[in-house]
Design an enzyme around this catalytic site. Structure first.
Site, mmCIF file in Angstrom:
data_model
loop_
_atom_site.group_PDB
_atom_site.id
_atom_site.type_symbol
_atom_site.label_atom_id
_atom_site.label_comp_id
_atom_site.label_asym_id
_atom_site.label_seq_id
_atom_site.Cartn_x
_atom_site.Cartn_y
_atom_site.Cartn_z
ATOM 1 N N LYS A 22 38.389 -19.372 6.161
ATOM 2 C CA LYS A 22 38.431 -18.151 5.338
ATOM 3 C C LYS A 22 37.187 -18.053 4.455
ATOM 4 O O LYS A 22 36.518 -17.026 4.410
ATOM 5 C CB LYS A 22 39.679 -18.180 4.437
ATOM 6 C CG LYS A 22 39.635 -17.201 3.271
ATOM 7 C CD LYS A 22 40.876 -17.269 2.400
ATOM 8 C CE LYS A 22 40.849 -18.270 1.269
ATOM 9 N NZ LYS A 22 40.123 -17.868 0.060
ATOM 10 N N ASN A 23 36.875 -19.133 3.751
ATOM 11 C CA ASN A 23 35.797 -19.057 2.758
ATOM 12 C C ASN A 23 34.413 -19.008 3.402
ATOM 13 O O ASN A 23 33.449 -18.618 2.748
ATOM 14 C CB ASN A 23 35.900 -20.219 1.765
ATOM 15 C CG ASN A 23 37.069 -20.018 0.810
ATOM 16 O OD1 ASN A 23 37.670 -18.945 0.793
ATOM 17 N ND2 ASN A 23 37.403 -21.043 0.039
ATOM 18 N N ARG A 131 36.844 -17.101 -14.107
ATOM 19 C CA ARG A 131 35.968 -16.832 -12.966
ATOM 20 C C ARG A 131 34.893 -15.770 -13.244
ATOM 21 O O ARG A 131 34.875 -14.684 -12.641
ATOM 22 C CB ARG A 131 36.806 -16.493 -11.731
ATOM 23 C CG ARG A 131 37.870 -17.552 -11.499
ATOM 24 C CD ARG A 131 38.523 -17.473 -10.188
ATOM 25 N NE ARG A 131 37.617 -17.806 -9.098
ATOM 26 C CZ ARG A 131 37.988 -17.784 -7.817
ATOM 27 N NH1 ARG A 131 39.208 -17.432 -7.494
ATOM 28 N NH2 ARG A 131 37.130 -18.115 -6.887
ATOM 29 N N ASP A 134 28.512 -14.291 -14.038
ATOM 30 C CA ASP A 134 27.209 -14.234 -14.713
ATOM 31 C C ASP A 134 26.094 -14.880 -13.883
ATOM 32 O O ASP A 134 24.957 -14.400 -13.879
ATOM 33 C CB ASP A 134 27.303 -14.913 -16.095
ATOM 34 C CG ASP A 134 27.809 -16.343 -16.002
ATOM 35 O OD1 ASP A 134 28.801 -16.585 -15.275
ATOM 36 O OD2 ASP A 134 27.222 -17.235 -16.632
ATOM 37 N N ASP A 350 39.960 -27.074 -4.016
ATOM 38 C CA ASP A 350 40.927 -26.358 -3.177
ATOM 39 C C ASP A 350 41.927 -27.298 -2.485
ATOM 40 O O ASP A 350 42.846 -26.825 -1.824
ATOM 41 C CB ASP A 350 40.193 -25.512 -2.111
ATOM 42 C CG ASP A 350 39.431 -24.353 -2.735
ATOM 43 O OD1 ASP A 350 39.687 -24.019 -3.902
ATOM 44 O OD2 ASP A 350 38.566 -23.783 -2.048
ATOM 45 N N ARG A 442 47.217 -15.327 2.160
ATOM 46 C CA ARG A 442 45.799 -15.056 1.899
ATOM 47 C C ARG A 442 44.906 -16.101 2.552
ATOM 48 O O ARG A 442 43.757 -15.819 2.878
ATOM 49 C CB ARG A 442 45.515 -15.081 0.388
ATOM 50 C CG ARG A 442 46.039 -13.889 -0.372
ATOM 51 C CD ARG A 442 45.541 -13.929 -1.810
ATOM 52 N NE ARG A 442 44.185 -14.408 -1.847
ATOM 53 C CZ ARG A 442 43.710 -15.329 -2.684
ATOM 54 N NH1 ARG A 442 44.492 -15.867 -3.586
ATOM 55 N NH2 ARG A 442 42.462 -15.719 -2.626
HETATM 56 N N1 EPU Z 1 31.089 -19.951 -12.421
HETATM 57 C C1 EPU Z 1 30.403 -19.490 -13.530
HETATM 58 N N2 EPU Z 1 29.657 -18.360 -13.375
HETATM 59 C C2 EPU Z 1 29.545 -17.691 -12.195
HETATM 60 C C3 EPU Z 1 30.246 -18.177 -11.075
HETATM 61 C C4 EPU Z 1 31.019 -19.307 -11.218
HETATM 62 O O1 EPU Z 1 30.462 -20.077 -14.598
HETATM 63 O O2 EPU Z 1 28.838 -16.675 -12.136
HETATM 64 C C5 EPU Z 1 31.908 -21.151 -12.542
HETATM 65 C C6 EPU Z 1 33.364 -20.931 -12.176
HETATM 66 O O3 EPU Z 1 34.107 -20.460 -13.272
HETATM 67 C C7 EPU Z 1 33.792 -22.292 -11.717
HETATM 68 C C8 EPU Z 1 32.539 -22.819 -11.027
HETATM 69 O O4 EPU Z 1 31.451 -22.065 -11.555
HETATM 70 O O5 EPU Z 1 34.068 -23.119 -12.815
HETATM 71 C C9 EPU Z 1 32.542 -22.719 -9.523
HETATM 72 O O6 EPU Z 1 32.894 -21.395 -9.124
HETATM 73 P P1 EPU Z 1 32.319 -20.747 -7.799
HETATM 74 O O7 EPU Z 1 31.481 -19.565 -8.144
HETATM 75 O O8 EPU Z 1 31.669 -21.805 -6.974
HETATM 76 O O9 EPU Z 1 33.633 -20.218 -7.075
HETATM 77 P P2 EPU Z 1 33.655 -19.030 -6.055
HETATM 78 O O10 EPU Z 1 32.403 -19.014 -5.282
HETATM 79 O O11 EPU Z 1 34.092 -17.774 -6.716
HETATM 80 C C10 EPU Z 1 34.631 -20.343 -4.010
HETATM 81 C C11 EPU Z 1 35.880 -20.310 -3.183
HETATM 82 C C12 EPU Z 1 37.059 -20.841 -3.986
HETATM 83 C C13 EPU Z 1 36.737 -22.267 -4.420
HETATM 84 C C14 EPU Z 1 35.427 -22.270 -5.230
HETATM 85 C C15 EPU Z 1 34.990 -23.665 -5.639
HETATM 86 C C16 EPU Z 1 35.538 -18.429 -1.703
HETATM 87 C C17 EPU Z 1 35.947 -17.075 -1.262
HETATM 88 N N3 EPU Z 1 36.161 -18.930 -2.758
HETATM 89 O O12 EPU Z 1 34.877 -19.480 -5.110
HETATM 90 O O13 EPU Z 1 38.170 -20.864 -3.090
HETATM 91 O O14 EPU Z 1 37.778 -22.776 -5.211
HETATM 92 O O15 EPU Z 1 34.375 -21.680 -4.435
HETATM 93 O O16 EPU Z 1 34.825 -24.465 -4.532
HETATM 94 O O17 EPU Z 1 34.699 -19.043 -1.068
HETATM 95 C C18 EPU Z 1 40.430 -20.786 -2.488
HETATM 96 O O18 EPU Z 1 40.071 -20.720 -1.306
HETATM 97 O O19 EPU Z 1 41.626 -21.029 -2.826
HETATM 98 C C19 EPU Z 1 39.447 -20.626 -3.540
HETATM 99 C C20 EPU Z 1 39.765 -20.324 -4.794
#
Ligand code: EPU
Length: 466
Positions: A22-23, A131, A134, A350, A442
């Site tokens: 999925k991701n 989440r 920024d 995850d 999901r």
């Molecule tokens: N963060 C920031 N600023 C940003 C973006 C992220 O501070 O602009 C912080 C987040 O709050 C968090 C950390 O950085 O503490 C990592 O977040 P990340 O941006 O890597 O998460 P994401 O890309 O939104 C993806 C996966 C998540 C998975 C995370 C971490 C997808 C669609 N989602 O989310 O998957 O937990 O990486 O590995 O790829 C799931 O599948 O259940 C799921 C939540």
């Protein structure tokens, strides 16, 4: 709302194939916005998040066909999706879709890079934390984008206005909890079409980023270093279409390893991405769970009647490290351990809830610390209802193993928390009802069918409540 009713205590045995990730699939699909040629993705999982991404991309000017139709797959196999971004006039990702699926933010980088303009709803927080986005925004600003926030939307323009290009730059994507996975996907995709070279430092090293870079390179991009913290992207004028097979889902794979372990089962998993799960497999080995690669035991044998060389089991397909066939075996006594979730290659957040379910039955005290989403513990109070012994202290939970878990009505408002509860229910004495399984839908393709195939007593029922 559907619920799962699980009668615990059945030992899982048999073979299942891991679906496409999925991701990985979500940012790959958004990659269709980077080209005016068709993009074909194979082995896309049939999940509600994928269907929402299809809806979003349609509103952004893509025509989309899938075989078989999304929502009609019975169980095992994924879907082939053809995406064609042929109407560049639609560049607004609306709140009503992005709020259902945070990965809608993946459209931002590709739209901005290809059209010089994007308006994408801020996704907002969710059950596992605030989440923020920024880092996505700052990354794109470093490529010259002019960004403003208005009425809940991110409105971004290339430096020369709509129709112009972003500019290659040195971009740093480190945040308080490490890098950002989808932020790296956004900046890398955008930089593929920027003028000049971009170097991303503190890039996310997740395997899904490698998969995206592989697809973008097949589309004509020039990306090196993906999968490491420093990624270099030489911008090109245009990208072409391609056909790409989505990598297997490492989180689904880890979940079914734990399903086997928690029922002391004997499960074989095909299409298993071993190389992407090193940290999880290391912890599981300490607990007493062995994952053995069956491909390595297949030797070519001489058979004079059918030519010089024949293989013993030609059915097993192998791509070292990524598409292997493995068997899960588990010691009778589970050892406790300490786990800290970290960005890849560390232990994945995850899989935290699923591992906690297993440690509830270990012989002693374990500690789990969440370093990515410090509040991602929605499963804890529900596990307590099933007789677990867990004490939360800030971003850590101490888990004291109990002799058995006991079925109970539970619910969780997050995908992976729900998966952890399903695993606990498989091992529990008696009946567990897990409400709100739309969270599971999901991220796990027809989980109940997969578990039934392995011998679990699990039924999907309509409209149950706790
Ligand atoms: N963060 C920031 N600023 C940003 C973006 C992220 O501070 O602009 C912080 C987040 O709050 C968090 C950390 O950085 O503490 C990592 O977040 P990340 O941006 O890597 O998460 P994401 O890309 O939104 C993806 C996966 C998540 C998975 C995370 C971490 C997808 C669609 N989602 O989310 O998957 O937990 O990486 O590995 O790829 C799931 O599948 O259940 C799921 C939540």
């Amino acid at each position: 709302m559907d619920a799962f009713v699980i009668q615990g205590g059945k030992r899982l045995t048999g073979t299942v194939r891991i679906h496409g990730s999925k991701n990985a699939a979500l940012p790959l699909m958004a990659g269709a916005l980077l080209t005016d040629e068709p993009l074909i993705l194979k082995d896309v999982p049939d999940l509600s998040d994928i269907r929402n991404m299809v809806k979003l991309l349609k509103t952004l000017g893509c025509t989309i066909d899938s075989t078989p139709d999304l929502g009609t797959t019975e169980d095992g196999l994924g879907v082939d999706i053809k995406l064609h971004a042929n109407d560049p006039t639609k560049s607004v990702a609306h709140y009503d879709i992005v709020r259902t699926m945070r990965a809608g933010i993946c459209a931002l980088g590709p739209l901005l890079a290809r059209r010089g303009y994007a308006k994408v709803s801020m996704p907002g927080g969710c059950a596992i934390g605030d989440r923020p986005v920024d880092l996505h925004i700052r990354g794109l600003q470093q490529l010259g984008a002019r960004v403003q926030l208005a009425e809940g939307y991110i409105i971004a323009e290339a430096p020369g206005g709509p129709g112009t290009k972003l500019l290659g730059a040195h971009v740093f994507l480190g945040g308080p909890n490490g890098s950002t996975v989808l932020g790296t996907a956004n900046v890398m995709s955008a930089a593929a079409l920027a003028e000049g070279t971009t170097i991303i430092e503190c890039a996310a090293c997740e395997p899904e980023i490698e998969d995206l870079a592989e697809m973008l390179n097949a589309m004509g991009a020039k990306i090196t270093g993906a999968g490491s913290p420093v990624v270099t992207i030489e911008g090109v004028d245009a990208l072409n279409g391609t056909t790409h097979t989505v990598m297997p889902d490492r989180i689904e794979a880890g979940t079914y390893v734990i399903a086997s372990a928690i029922t002391n089962g004997d499960v074989v998993l095909e299409n298993f991405p071993t190389r992407t799960l090193t940290a999880a497999l290391d912890r599981l080995r300490i607990i007493g769970v062995e994952v053995t690669n069956l491909n390595q035991s297949i030797e070519p044998v001489s058979d004079s009647s059918s030519g010089p060389i024949a293989t013993l089991e030609p059915k097993l397909q192998t791509l070292p490290g990524i598409r292997e066939t493995v068997r899960v075996s588990t010691a009778r006594r589970l050892e406790p351990t300490h786990v800290v979730t970290q960005p890849h290659p560390g232990f994945p957040t995850d899989l935290q809830a699923q591992l906690m379910a297993l440690l509830c039955l270990a012989d002693g005290n374990s500690v789990i610390t969440e370093k990515i989403f410090p509040d991602r513990f929605l499963h804890v109070p529900e596990l307590l209802r099933m007789g677990a012994s867990c004490t939360r202290i800030g971003p850590s939970v101490m888990v004291t193993g109990v002799r058995e878990l006991i079925g109970a009505p539970v619910m969780a408002s997050d995908l992976r928390a729900s998966a952890g509860l399903v695993l606990a229910a498989l091992a529990a004495r008696g009946t567990t009802t897990i409400n709100r399984v739309y969270h599971l839908d999901r991220g796990y393709q027809r989980m109940e069918l997969t578990l039934q195939k392995l011998g679990a007593d699990i039924q999907r029922v309509k409209g149950a409540s706790v």
